[in-house]
Design a protein around this motif. Structure first.
Motif, mmCIF file in Angstrom:
data_model
loop_
_atom_site.group_PDB
_atom_site.id
_atom_site.type_symbol
_atom_site.label_atom_id
_atom_site.label_comp_id
_atom_site.label_asym_id
_atom_site.label_seq_id
_atom_site.Cartn_x
_atom_site.Cartn_y
_atom_site.Cartn_z
ATOM 1 N N VAL A 173 58.207 20.214 48.486
ATOM 2 C CA VAL A 173 58.633 20.426 49.869
ATOM 3 C C VAL A 173 59.762 19.446 50.167
ATOM 4 O O VAL A 173 59.679 18.276 49.809
ATOM 5 N N ALA A 174 60.800 19.957 50.838
ATOM 6 C CA ALA A 174 61.921 19.119 51.278
ATOM 7 C C ALA A 174 62.403 19.635 52.633
ATOM 8 O O ALA A 174 61.934 20.675 53.116
ATOM 9 N N PHE A 175 63.333 18.922 53.206
ATOM 10 C CA PHE A 175 63.916 19.383 54.461
ATOM 11 C C PHE A 175 64.830 20.579 54.193
ATOM 12 O O PHE A 175 65.573 20.608 53.207
ATOM 13 N N ARG A 176 64.775 21.549 55.071
ATOM 14 C CA ARG A 176 65.590 22.756 54.918
ATOM 15 C C ARG A 176 67.085 22.426 54.911
ATOM 16 O O ARG A 176 67.869 23.096 54.236
ATOM 17 N N SER A 177 67.490 21.399 55.628
ATOM 18 C CA SER A 177 68.909 21.052 55.709
ATOM 19 C C SER A 177 69.488 20.644 54.357
ATOM 20 O O SER A 177 70.710 20.675 54.178
ATOM 21 N N VAL A 178 68.635 20.287 53.415
ATOM 22 C CA VAL A 178 69.109 19.895 52.079
ATOM 23 C C VAL A 178 68.630 20.869 51.007
ATOM 24 O O VAL A 178 68.633 20.557 49.825
ATOM 25 N N ALA A 179 68.251 22.077 51.399
ATOM 26 C CA ALA A 179 67.704 23.055 50.453
ATOM 27 C C ALA A 179 68.681 23.377 49.323
ATOM 28 O O ALA A 179 68.288 23.432 48.154
ATOM 29 N N ALA A 180 69.941 23.596 49.641
ATOM 30 C CA ALA A 180 70.917 23.930 48.599
ATOM 31 C C ALA A 180 71.106 22.751 47.641
ATOM 32 O O ALA A 180 71.208 22.948 46.424
ATOM 33 N N TYR A 181 71.129 21.555 48.176
ATOM 34 C CA TYR A 181 71.248 20.353 47.335
ATOM 35 C C TYR A 181 70.043 20.241 46.405
ATOM 36 O O TYR A 181 70.195 20.010 45.199
ATOM 37 N N VAL A 182 68.848 20.430 46.936
ATOM 38 C CA VAL A 182 67.628 20.337 46.128
ATOM 39 C C VAL A 182 67.613 21.423 45.055
ATOM 40 O O VAL A 182 67.301 21.157 43.895
ATOM 41 N N MET A 183 67.971 22.648 45.423
ATOM 42 C CA MET A 183 68.022 23.723 44.430
ATOM 43 C C MET A 183 69.011 23.377 43.331
ATOM 44 O O MET A 183 68.734 23.583 42.141
#
Length: 185
Positions: free
Chosen positions: A159-169
């Motif tokens: 789980v992460a913050f949605r605002s950094v979803a692309a970065y996490v992916m």
């Protein structure tokens, strides 16, 4: 009412491990001291789930309840159930000092799957994954962002913050690139 969408449209990557964005997923933050007498009763009544111990995550059917801090729980459940469960938890907690909030659209959930899934996280987190016990939830950093993850059958959920979803992916996909295994066969 608009239809819920995941942060990345259920993006996925196939490497030496599979990385998938899962969503939309219902998520509720419940802030309350864990020794609050009514808390365990409310969780059992509304979610049929136990209060998790420190750094643990428990399951009750499709519901997961994770310990995030001494006064915070993260509840994962089907997206369509969030509004009703927030209301039911708030009612069950009554006048107790607690906060129940829908954070579904502020978080994102990923699956890292396959026999080598741990290697993906080993590259990105200071967590000793060899010491991660079944049912243990770990809050940590994933490169430069806050995240929480736990093992589930076949891999991990993160789980992460949605605002950094692309970065996490991007981090997870890069870490899972074929040829970059930590322990080549």
């Amino acid at each position: 009412m608009s239809e819920a969408v995941s942060a990345l449209g259920n993006a996925s990557f196939e490497g030496f491990a599979t990385v998938r964005e899962l969503g939309p997923m219902g998520m509720i933050t419940l802030r309350a001291k864990h020794d609050l007498p009514v808390l365990a009763k409310a969780l059992q009544k509304v979610l049929k789930a136990d209060l998790p111990e420190r750094r643990r995550i428990v399951s009750a059917g499709e519901v997961r309840v994770g310990w995030m801090s001494p006064d915070e729980l993260l509840i994962l459940l089907p997206y369509a159930e969030v509004t009703a469960r927030v209301a039911a938890l708030s009612k069950a907690l009554g006048s107790a000092h607690a906060l129940v909030t829908d954070v579904s659209d502020a978080r994102c959930l990923f699956a890292i799957e396959g026999e080598r899934a741990a290697e993906v996280l080993m590259k990105l987190s200071p967590t000793d994954l060899a010491a991660l016990e079944p049912g243990e939830l770990r809050r940590t950093r994933l490169a430069q962002v806050a995240a929480a993850f736990w093992a589930e059958e076949g891999g991990f959920r993160l789980v992460a913050f949605r605002s950094v979803a692309a970065y996490v992916m991007g981090l997870l996909a890069h870490s899972a690139q074929p040829g970059s295994e930590l322990f080549p066969a």
